[in-house]
Design a protein around this motif. Structure first.
Motif, mmCIF file in Angstrom:
data_model
loop_
_atom_site.group_PDB
_atom_site.id
_atom_site.type_symbol
_atom_site.label_atom_id
_atom_site.label_comp_id
_atom_site.label_asym_id
_atom_site.label_seq_id
_atom_site.Cartn_x
_atom_site.Cartn_y
_atom_site.Cartn_z
ATOM 1 N N HIS A 1 0.786 -1.245 0.000
ATOM 2 C CA HIS A 1 0.000 0.000 0.000
ATOM 3 C C HIS A 1 0.814 1.289 0.000
ATOM 4 O O HIS A 1 0.235 2.362 -0.018
ATOM 5 C CB HIS A 1 -0.964 -0.017 1.192
ATOM 6 C CG HIS A 1 -0.274 -0.125 2.526
ATOM 7 N ND1 HIS A 1 -0.930 0.131 3.710
ATOM 8 C CD2 HIS A 1 0.998 -0.454 2.874
ATOM 9 C CE1 HIS A 1 -0.075 -0.043 4.721
ATOM 10 N NE2 HIS A 1 1.083 -0.404 4.244
ATOM 11 N N ASP B 1 -3.273 -2.413 8.191
ATOM 12 C CA ASP B 1 -1.832 -2.454 8.459
ATOM 13 C C ASP B 1 -1.527 -1.303 9.423
ATOM 14 O O ASP B 1 -2.233 -0.293 9.427
ATOM 15 C CB ASP B 1 -1.085 -2.268 7.136
ATOM 16 C CG ASP B 1 0.411 -2.478 7.265
ATOM 17 O OD1 ASP B 1 0.868 -3.595 6.981
ATOM 18 O OD2 ASP B 1 1.113 -1.522 7.643
ATOM 19 N N VAL B 2 -0.479 -1.452 10.248
ATOM 20 C CA VAL B 2 -0.194 -0.420 11.253
ATOM 21 C C VAL B 2 0.329 0.876 10.618
ATOM 22 O O VAL B 2 0.344 1.930 11.254
ATOM 23 C CB VAL B 2 0.798 -0.956 12.316
ATOM 24 C CG1 VAL B 2 2.245 -0.884 11.821
ATOM 25 C CG2 VAL B 2 0.647 -0.216 13.637
ATOM 26 N N HIS B 3 0.739 0.781 9.339
ATOM 27 C CA HIS B 3 1.253 1.957 8.633
ATOM 28 C C HIS B 3 0.174 2.534 7.718
ATOM 29 O O HIS B 3 -0.592 1.782 7.119
ATOM 30 C CB HIS B 3 2.489 1.562 7.825
ATOM 31 C CG HIS B 3 3.547 0.915 8.670
ATOM 32 N ND1 HIS B 3 3.745 -0.452 8.699
ATOM 33 C CD2 HIS B 3 4.420 1.456 9.546
ATOM 34 C CE1 HIS B 3 4.725 -0.722 9.567
ATOM 35 N NE2 HIS B 3 5.143 0.409 10.097
ATOM 36 N N ASP C 1 1.179 -6.242 11.624
ATOM 37 C CA ASP C 1 2.070 -5.352 12.371
ATOM 38 C C ASP C 1 1.430 -4.474 13.452
ATOM 39 O O ASP C 1 2.175 -3.793 14.179
ATOM 40 C CB ASP C 1 2.985 -4.545 11.427
ATOM 41 C CG ASP C 1 2.255 -3.903 10.257
ATOM 42 O OD1 ASP C 1 1.017 -3.861 10.296
ATOM 43 O OD2 ASP C 1 2.938 -3.451 9.311
ATOM 44 N N GLY D 1 1.869 -5.923 5.983
ATOM 45 C CA GLY D 1 3.113 -6.072 6.741
ATOM 46 C C GLY D 1 3.027 -6.944 7.974
ATOM 47 O O GLY D 1 1.954 -7.381 8.395
ATOM 48 N N TYR E 1 6.321 -7.661 11.146
ATOM 49 C CA TYR E 1 7.776 -7.603 11.349
ATOM 50 C C TYR E 1 8.155 -8.032 12.762
ATOM 51 O O TYR E 1 8.985 -7.404 13.417
ATOM 52 C CB TYR E 1 8.284 -6.179 11.053
ATOM 53 C CG TYR E 1 7.787 -5.671 9.721
ATOM 54 C CD1 TYR E 1 8.440 -6.012 8.540
ATOM 55 C CD2 TYR E 1 6.604 -4.928 9.627
ATOM 56 C CE1 TYR E 1 7.951 -5.607 7.310
ATOM 57 C CE2 TYR E 1 6.106 -4.516 8.408
ATOM 58 C CZ TYR E 1 6.786 -4.859 7.251
ATOM 59 O OH TYR E 1 6.286 -4.462 6.036
HETATM 60 ZN ZN LIG Z 1 2.945 -2.102 7.711
#
Ligand SMILES: [Zn+2]
Length: 301
Positions: free
Chosen positions: A114, A152-154, A229, A270, A272
């Protein structure tokens, strides 16, 4: 239910790079052991990528002539193998979106890239798989109105960039307020969460956001980016969800979207964790949430 993978197409990574290339193979093995049918994704034609991204960017990616600055922003060194894998990752999402439109649900064991926008590739994201898949479904006359639920956390800056002026695609991103990317491109609805946000507050914010996004979108096809994430142990995330909380998140999104009658295409995005096994646990649990709903769907026909 069939899901797609591209994990056999690996690419060279420098030591200490945090791209979790192992997770895709470990996840495929775990999902296989769960008895899910898996197909290898085909690479998408270049023309499909050029229909969505700036053709000059696609040419630089194709020929290996990204600038030093672009390659640094991407976070992974360019290689032919990386490009091949990227095209297959998009291919998996296109195939999963097609299956979703046929059967209600589809999933790619990859994708969710994304941070790739119309004229930029960054943050481990070469091409925006969701944008290409939606463009293909539209080109084939199979769907028009869409919703992107990005958990996603971002923040989903590339997706926001690509759909900013698209009245038929609503973009929702729920993310850590203090996480990458630090310069945002606004989605239709961005939900910034404080560092350390846990399960209860996250799920409440998500339910509220879906209340807004679902009726506004009126989607025939929804994409769900089920990032691993937001987990508390993630090295690149600042939220604090548990594995149980992430499963509750998946169930909430899937059930709310399915209740509207929209086709739902799920992609990984993601994850990680220090121990890649934790990311695989979270992703495998998402796969089970998806496939169990697919079975239920078939049974009631
Ligand atoms: Zn992410």
């Amino acid at each position: 239910m069939i899901v797609w993978t591209h994990d056999r197409w690996r690419f060279p990574l420098p030591e200490h790079n945090r791209f979790p290339i192992e997770k895709y193979t470990l996840l495929r093995e775990r999902v296989e052991a769960d008895g899910v049918e898996i197909l290898e994704a085909e690479p998408v034609p270049w023309a499909w990528l050029e229909a969505v991204h700036d053709p000059a960017l696609i040419e630089r990616i194709r020929s290996g002539s990204l600038s030093v600055r672009e390659e640094r922003g991407l976070g992974i060194p360019w290689s032919e193998a990386l490009v091949e894998r990227g095209r297959r990752s998009v291919g998996g999402t296109v195939a999963a979106a097609g299956l979703a439109l046929e059967q209600g649900l589809g999933m790619n064991l990859g994708g969710g890239t994304h941070h790739a926008g119309r004229a930029f590739a960054r943050g481990y994201c070469l091409f925006n798989d969701v944008a290409v898949a939606l463009d293909r479904m539209r080109a084939e006359g199979r769907a028009r109105r869409a919703l992107v639920v990005d958990c996603d956390v971002h923040q989903g800056d590339g997706t926001a960039d690509l759909f900013g002026s698209d009245p038929d695609c609503f973009t929702l991103s729920l993310h850590g307020a203090r996480n990458y990317p630090f310069k945002r491109i606004p989605s239709d609805l961005d939900v910034d969460l404080e560092s350390g946000t846990g399960d209860a507050a996250y799920l409440a914010a998500l339910a509220d956001a879906l209340d807004v996004a679902i009726p506004r979108a009126g989607a025939e096809l929804a994409f769900y980016l089920a990032g691993a994430d937001p987990w508390h142990g993630d090295r690149l995330g600042r939220l604090a969800l548990t594995k149980e909380g992430l499963l509750a998140r998946d169930e909430l999104v899937l059930d709310r979207l399915r209740a509207t009658g929209a086709a739902v295409c799920v992609v990984l995005a993601g994850g990680y964790a220090k121990d890649v096994g934790d990311t695989v646990d979270i992703n495998a649990s998402t796969v089970r949430a998806v496939t169990s709903r697919s079975v239920a769907l078939r049974d009631c026909r």
